[in-house]
Design a protein around this motif. Structure first.
Motif, PDB file in Angstrom:
ATOM      1  N   UNK A 204       0.841  -1.180   0.000  1.00 40.06           N
ATOM      2  CA  UNK A 204       0.000   0.000   0.000  1.00 40.06           C
ATOM      3  C   UNK A 204       0.886   1.243   0.000  1.00 40.06           C
ATOM      4  N   UNK A 205       0.452   2.251  -0.690  1.00 37.58           N
ATOM      5  CA  UNK A 205       1.197   3.502  -0.723  1.00 37.58           C
ATOM      6  C   UNK A 205       1.162   4.163   0.643  1.00 37.58           C
ATOM      7  N   UNK A 206       2.265   4.782   0.990  1.00 35.99           N
ATOM      8  CA  UNK A 206       2.358   5.433   2.292  1.00 35.99           C
ATOM      9  C   UNK A 206       1.445   6.649   2.373  1.00 35.99           C
ATOM     10  N   UNK A 207       1.307   7.386   1.274  1.00 32.72           N
ATOM     11  CA  UNK A 207       0.553   8.634   1.294  1.00 32.72           C
ATOM     12  C   UNK A 207      -0.759   8.564   0.513  1.00 32.72           C
ATOM     13  N   UNK A 208      -1.075   7.444  -0.055  1.00 31.18           N
ATOM     14  CA  UNK A 208      -2.287   7.332  -0.852  1.00 31.18           C
ATOM     15  C   UNK A 208      -3.508   7.044   0.003  1.00 31.18           C
ATOM     16  N   UNK A 209      -4.680   7.042  -0.634  1.00 33.01           N
ATOM     17  CA  UNK A 209      -5.910   6.728   0.092  1.00 33.01           C
ATOM     18  C   UNK A 209      -5.959   5.252   0.483  1.00 33.01           C
ATOM     19  N   UNK A 210      -6.719   4.962   1.517  1.00 34.62           N
ATOM     20  CA  UNK A 210      -6.865   3.579   1.979  1.00 34.62           C
ATOM     21  C   UNK A 210      -7.772   2.808   1.028  1.00 34.62           C
ATOM     22  N   UNK A 211      -7.796   1.489   1.195  1.00 34.69           N
ATOM     23  CA  UNK A 211      -8.653   0.651   0.349  1.00 34.69           C
ATOM     24  C   UNK A 211     -10.130   1.000   0.547  1.00 34.69           C
ATOM     25  N   UNK A 212     -10.501   1.332   1.777  1.00 33.48           N
ATOM     26  CA  UNK A 212     -11.886   1.710   2.050  1.00 33.48           C
ATOM     27  C   UNK A 212     -12.285   2.970   1.299  1.00 33.48           C
TER      28      UNK A 212
ATOM     29  N   UNK B  41      -9.854   4.457  -9.419  1.00 33.02           N
ATOM     30  CA  UNK B  41     -10.071   3.624  -8.234  1.00 33.02           C
ATOM     31  C   UNK B  41      -9.815   2.155  -8.540  1.00 33.02           C
ATOM     32  N   UNK B  42     -10.306   1.681  -9.687  1.00 33.79           N
ATOM     33  CA  UNK B  42     -10.054   0.287 -10.064  1.00 33.79           C
ATOM     34  C   UNK B  42      -8.563   0.032 -10.247  1.00 33.79           C
ATOM     35  N   UNK B  43      -7.879   0.972 -10.875  1.00 36.49           N
ATOM     36  CA  UNK B  43      -6.445   0.825 -11.101  1.00 36.49           C
ATOM     37  C   UNK B  43      -5.684   0.734  -9.782  1.00 36.49           C
ATOM     38  N   UNK B  44      -6.018   1.617  -8.835  1.00 33.82           N
ATOM     39  CA  UNK B  44      -5.336   1.619  -7.545  1.00 33.82           C
ATOM     40  C   UNK B  44      -5.700   0.373  -6.709  1.00 33.82           C
ATOM     41  N   UNK B  45      -6.967  -0.072  -6.794  1.00 37.16           N
ATOM     42  CA  UNK B  45      -7.364  -1.252  -6.038  1.00 37.16           C
ATOM     43  C   UNK B  45      -6.674  -2.510  -6.569  1.00 37.16           C
ATOM     44  N   UNK B  46      -6.451  -2.577  -7.862  1.00 33.08           N
ATOM     45  CA  UNK B  46      -5.782  -3.747  -8.437  1.00 33.08           C
ATOM     46  C   UNK B  46      -4.297  -3.771  -8.073  1.00 33.08           C
ATOM     47  N   UNK B  47      -3.712  -2.606  -7.839  1.00 33.88           N
ATOM     48  CA  UNK B  47      -2.295  -2.528  -7.510  1.00 33.88           C
ATOM     49  C   UNK B  47      -2.019  -2.850  -6.050  1.00 33.88           C
ATOM     50  N   UNK B  48      -3.018  -2.701  -5.185  1.00 27.84           N
ATOM     51  CA  UNK B  48      -2.764  -2.934  -3.755  1.00 27.84           C
ATOM     52  C   UNK B  48      -3.213  -4.310  -3.331  1.00 27.84           C
TER      53      UNK B  48
END
Length: 65
Positions: A1-9, A58-65
């Motif tokens: 997970x990115x340190x400064x990015x939004x959470x999965x929720x 959002x889909x892109x970031x969720x797939x990466x985490x």
């Protein structure tokens, strides 16, 4: 997970809201037809780009985490 990015929720919330915006735009299109003039540009270009962009990001970031 990115340190400064939004959470999965938060990403899931953004995904749901983006889908909701796209659904409202589709319902408007089906109910009223294609608007003309500046209303069409504002409604479907700006709001559509925001909603679709939120969904894709959002889909892109969720797939990466």
């Amino acid at each position: 997970m990115d340190k400064y990015g939004p959470s999965r929720g938060e990403l899931k919330f953004r995904l749901c809201m983006g889908l909701f915006i796209c659904g409202l735009l589709l319902a408007t299109l089906l109910a009223k037809g294609v608007p003309t003039g500046l209303v069409g540009i504002e409604l479907f270009v700006f709001a559509g780009a925001f909603g679709l962009g939120s969904v894709v990001w959002s889909l892109w970031k969720l797939r990466r985490t």
